[in-house]
Design a protein around this motif. Structure first.
Motif, short mmCIF file in Angstrom:
data_model
loop_
_atom_site.label_atom_id
_atom_site.label_comp_id
_atom_site.label_asym_id
_atom_site.label_seq_id
_atom_site.Cartn_x
_atom_site.Cartn_y
_atom_site.Cartn_z
N ASP A 177 36.37 67.25 -8.15
CA ASP A 177 37.26 66.69 -9.15
C ASP A 177 37.80 67.76 -10.09
O ASP A 177 38.89 67.62 -10.66
CB ASP A 177 36.55 65.60 -9.95
CG ASP A 177 35.33 66.13 -10.68
OD1 ASP A 177 34.54 66.87 -10.07
OD2 ASP A 177 35.15 65.79 -11.87
N LEU A 178 37.04 68.86 -10.28
CA LEU A 178 37.50 69.94 -11.14
C LEU A 178 38.76 70.59 -10.55
O LEU A 178 39.70 70.91 -11.29
CB LEU A 178 36.39 70.98 -11.32
CG LEU A 178 36.73 72.20 -12.19
CD1 LEU A 178 37.18 71.77 -13.57
CD2 LEU A 178 35.51 73.13 -12.28
N GLN A 186 39.77 72.44 -22.92
CA GLN A 186 38.83 71.32 -23.00
C GLN A 186 37.38 71.80 -22.85
O GLN A 186 36.45 71.18 -23.38
CB GLN A 186 39.17 70.29 -21.95
CG GLN A 186 40.52 69.61 -22.15
CD GLN A 186 40.96 68.82 -20.95
OE1 GLN A 186 40.16 68.49 -20.08
NE2 GLN A 186 42.25 68.52 -20.88
N GLN A 191 44.54 73.39 -4.88
CA GLN A 191 43.62 72.34 -4.47
C GLN A 191 43.88 71.85 -3.05
O GLN A 191 43.00 71.28 -2.42
CB GLN A 191 43.73 71.17 -5.46
CG GLN A 191 42.71 70.07 -5.29
CD GLN A 191 43.22 68.96 -4.39
OE1 GLN A 191 44.42 68.79 -4.25
NE2 GLN A 191 42.30 68.20 -3.80
N VAL A 194 42.64 72.82 -18.96
CA VAL A 194 41.25 72.61 -18.57
C VAL A 194 40.33 73.57 -19.31
O VAL A 194 39.23 73.19 -19.75
CB VAL A 194 41.07 72.75 -17.05
CG1 VAL A 194 39.60 72.68 -16.66
CG2 VAL A 194 41.85 71.65 -16.33
N ARG A 215 40.96 69.10 -8.65
CA ARG A 215 42.07 68.14 -8.82
C ARG A 215 42.59 68.17 -10.25
O ARG A 215 43.80 68.06 -10.49
CB ARG A 215 41.60 66.74 -8.43
CG ARG A 215 41.41 66.56 -6.92
CD ARG A 215 41.18 65.11 -6.55
NE ARG A 215 39.83 64.68 -6.91
CZ ARG A 215 38.78 64.77 -6.10
NH1 ARG A 215 38.92 65.28 -4.89
NH2 ARG A 215 37.59 64.35 -6.49
N ARG A 216 41.69 68.35 -11.21
CA ARG A 216 42.14 68.45 -12.61
C ARG A 216 42.96 69.71 -12.84
O ARG A 216 43.97 69.69 -13.55
CB ARG A 216 40.93 68.43 -13.54
CG ARG A 216 40.24 67.08 -13.65
CD ARG A 216 39.18 67.10 -14.74
NE ARG A 216 39.75 67.48 -16.00
CZ ARG A 216 39.05 67.97 -17.03
NH1 ARG A 216 37.76 68.17 -16.90
NH2 ARG A 216 39.65 68.29 -18.17
N LEU A 217 42.54 70.82 -12.23
CA LEU A 217 43.30 72.06 -12.36
C LEU A 217 44.70 71.89 -11.78
O LEU A 217 45.68 72.37 -12.36
CB LEU A 217 42.58 73.19 -11.65
CG LEU A 217 41.33 73.76 -12.32
CD1 LEU A 217 40.61 74.72 -11.40
CD2 LEU A 217 41.68 74.45 -13.63
N GLU A 218 44.80 71.21 -10.65
CA GLU A 218 46.09 70.99 -10.01
C GLU A 218 47.00 70.14 -10.90
O GLU A 218 48.20 70.38 -11.00
CB GLU A 218 45.89 70.30 -8.66
CG GLU A 218 47.12 70.17 -7.81
CD GLU A 218 47.46 71.45 -7.06
OE1 GLU A 218 48.54 71.47 -6.44
OE2 GLU A 218 46.67 72.41 -7.09
N ALA A 219 46.41 69.16 -11.55
CA ALA A 219 47.20 68.22 -12.37
C ALA A 219 47.52 68.77 -13.75
O ALA A 219 48.63 68.55 -14.27
CB ALA A 219 46.44 66.90 -12.50
N GLU A 220 46.57 69.49 -14.35
CA GLU A 220 46.71 69.87 -15.76
C GLU A 220 46.95 71.37 -15.99
O GLU A 220 47.44 71.75 -17.05
CB GLU A 220 45.46 69.45 -16.53
CG GLU A 220 45.16 67.96 -16.45
CD GLU A 220 43.84 67.59 -17.11
OE1 GLU A 220 43.40 68.32 -18.01
OE2 GLU A 220 43.25 66.57 -16.71
#
Length: 250
Positions: free
Chosen positions: A232-233, A248, A206, A245, A235-240
């Motif tokens: 935002d997708l 979900q 990201q 992802v 950022r979610r990949l980076e975090a989770e």
């Protein structure tokens, strides 16, 4: 600007892309993310026309043309640019010589007058300044003795000089430190952020997207796009991570 419809491709008989569809309109930046082996680089190579990659089904239209019917040099002349994950070294050929020949070949194919030596050098200095690259670097042999970051910045200077209509950038952030990442990101924005241009940015991380803010982010898995969203997708990949992802999304 670029329309990929149900694209299937293989290499050495092994299917890699399995029904990939994507449309990038003029003025848009799309990021492609995905785990190793998902088909990201294969997509870049197929669009660029690299030998050995066989399209078995589907179509690709670029600016109203059948992209797959064009040879690699014809795709470049039509305004397509492919940035490599690992830019190659070309001993014995200076960057200035290489880039002037490439640019003038494209200009001739469009019926435009080639640039003189002085005109080209002025253009090269302008584009090198965008990427904080010393002009002395462009007098050296293509990528020979360059660090990873220098190779990527030199490739972005190449993109600036050729001024393509559409850029496919395959993991341009690979091997960049924090400062080089910012410079390259800002260079991409300065060169390619325009209403009549488009970018397909392939990346694992990201971090580059903090500078080159994409309009859309797509997850590639198993040779096809399985999820799309906004910044935002990423950022979610980076975090989770991909697995969370993807679960979900299922």
């Amino acid at each position: 600007m670029l329309t990929i419809d149900n694209l299937h491709a293989e290499i050495d008989g092994k299917p890699i892309l399995n029904g990939l569809s994507l449309t990038v309109q003029a003025g848009e930046v799309h990021a492609i993310m995905g785990p190793n082996g998902a088909g990201k680089s294969t997509l870049a190579y197929v669009l660029g026309g690299r030998p050995g990659y066989e399209v078995t089904q589907g179509s690709v239209t670029f600016a109203g043309q059948d992209l797959l019917a064009l040879e690699p040099h014809e795709r470049a002349a039509a305004g397509l640019f492919l940035g490599f994950q690992y830019p190659v070294e070309i001993p014995g050929v200076s960057n200035v010589q290489f880039l002037r020949e490439a640019l003038n070949a494209q200009r001739r194919s469009r019926g435009e007058e080639p640039l003189s030596g002085g005109e080209f050098l002025r253009l090269a200095r302008e584009k090198a300044a965008l990427l904080n690259l010393d002009m002395e670097m462009l007098k050296r042999h293509v990528n020979v003795g360059f660090s990873g970051g220098e190779k990527k910045r030199a490739e972005m200077v190449q993109m600036g000089i050729l001024d393509p209509r559409f850029a496919i950038l395959d993991e341009t952030d690979s091997g960049l430190d924090i400062d080089a990442l910012r410079v390259v990101g800002e260079g991409i924005n300065a060169i390619m952020r325009a209403p009549a241009k488009g970018v397909l940015l392939i990346t694992h991380y990201q971090r580059l997207l903090d500078y080159v803010r994409p309009d859309y982010v797509h997850i590639l898995s198993g040779g096809r796009i399985v999820r799309s969203g906004g910044a935002d997708l990423a950022r979610r990949l980076e975090a989770e991570g991909y697995d969370a992802v993807m679960e979900q999304a299922a």
